[in-house]
Scaffold this motif. Structure first.
Motif, PDB file in Angstrom:
ATOM      1  N   HIS A  19       3.844  33.386 -18.157  1.00 44.88           N
ATOM      2  CA  HIS A  19       4.784  32.343 -17.741  1.00 44.88           C
ATOM      3  C   HIS A  19       6.045  32.353 -18.590  1.00 44.88           C
ATOM      4  O   HIS A  19       6.011  32.633 -19.786  1.00 44.88           O
ATOM      5  CB  HIS A  19       4.150  30.948 -17.874  1.00 44.88           C
ATOM      6  CG  HIS A  19       2.964  30.743 -16.994  1.00 44.88           C
ATOM      7  ND1 HIS A  19       3.077  30.401 -15.666  1.00 44.88           N
ATOM      8  CD2 HIS A  19       1.647  30.828 -17.262  1.00 44.88           C
ATOM      9  CE1 HIS A  19       1.856  30.271 -15.154  1.00 44.88           C
ATOM     10  NE2 HIS A  19       0.964  30.534 -16.097  1.00 44.88           N
ATOM     11  N   CYS A  23       8.150  26.778 -17.181  1.00 49.74           N
ATOM     12  CA  CYS A  23       7.422  26.862 -15.912  1.00 49.74           C
ATOM     13  C   CYS A  23       6.574  25.610 -15.720  1.00 49.74           C
ATOM     14  O   CYS A  23       5.919  25.136 -16.643  1.00 49.74           O
ATOM     15  CB  CYS A  23       6.529  28.099 -15.891  1.00 49.74           C
ATOM     16  SG  CYS A  23       5.494  28.194 -14.411  1.00 49.74           S
ATOM     17  N   CYS A  58       3.394  35.257 -13.320  1.00 47.31           N
ATOM     18  CA  CYS A  58       3.141  34.047 -12.523  1.00 47.31           C
ATOM     19  C   CYS A  58       3.975  34.105 -11.242  1.00 47.31           C
ATOM     20  O   CYS A  58       5.145  34.485 -11.274  1.00 47.31           O
ATOM     21  CB  CYS A  58       3.517  32.837 -13.372  1.00 47.31           C
ATOM     22  SG  CYS A  58       3.747  31.309 -12.477  1.00 47.31           S
ATOM     23  N   CYS A  61       7.167  31.413 -11.651  1.00 44.34           N
ATOM     24  CA  CYS A  61       8.291  31.619 -12.577  1.00 44.34           C
ATOM     25  C   CYS A  61       8.627  33.088 -12.773  1.00 44.34           C
ATOM     26  O   CYS A  61       9.704  33.412 -13.261  1.00 44.34           O
ATOM     27  CB  CYS A  61       7.985  30.960 -13.921  1.00 44.34           C
ATOM     28  SG  CYS A  61       6.619  31.724 -14.805  1.00 44.34           S
TER      29      CYS A  61
END
Ligand SMILES: [Zn+2]
Length: 68
Positions: A19, A23, A58, A61
């Motif tokens: 991430h 995020c 992710c 993000c």
């Protein structure tokens, strides 16, 4: 440059999500490792893979690095 983190806990498919700082999903991550600052998620995921071979970006993000 953005700061990135990798989740120390694997998600259900075995991946360790990477991430970007800020995020939305980071607030649900109980335990994470600081990957430092990277120009893009590519560098961050590469670094995360040194720790967890199943690291993956992710979807929210770091969509460019999300493969699974
Ligand atoms: Zn994220």
């Amino acid at each position: 440059m953005s700061r990135y983190y990798v989740n120390n806990n694997a998600q259900s498919n075995g991946d360790h999500e990477v991430h970007k700082e800020g995020c939305f999903y980071l607030q649900f991550v109980n335990s994470k490792k600081d990957l430092g600052y990277h120009l893009s998620c590519d560098g961050a995921v590469r670094k995360a893979k040194e720790i967890y071979s199943t690291a993956d970006g992710c979807k929210t993000c770091s969509e460019d690095c999300h493969s699974r």
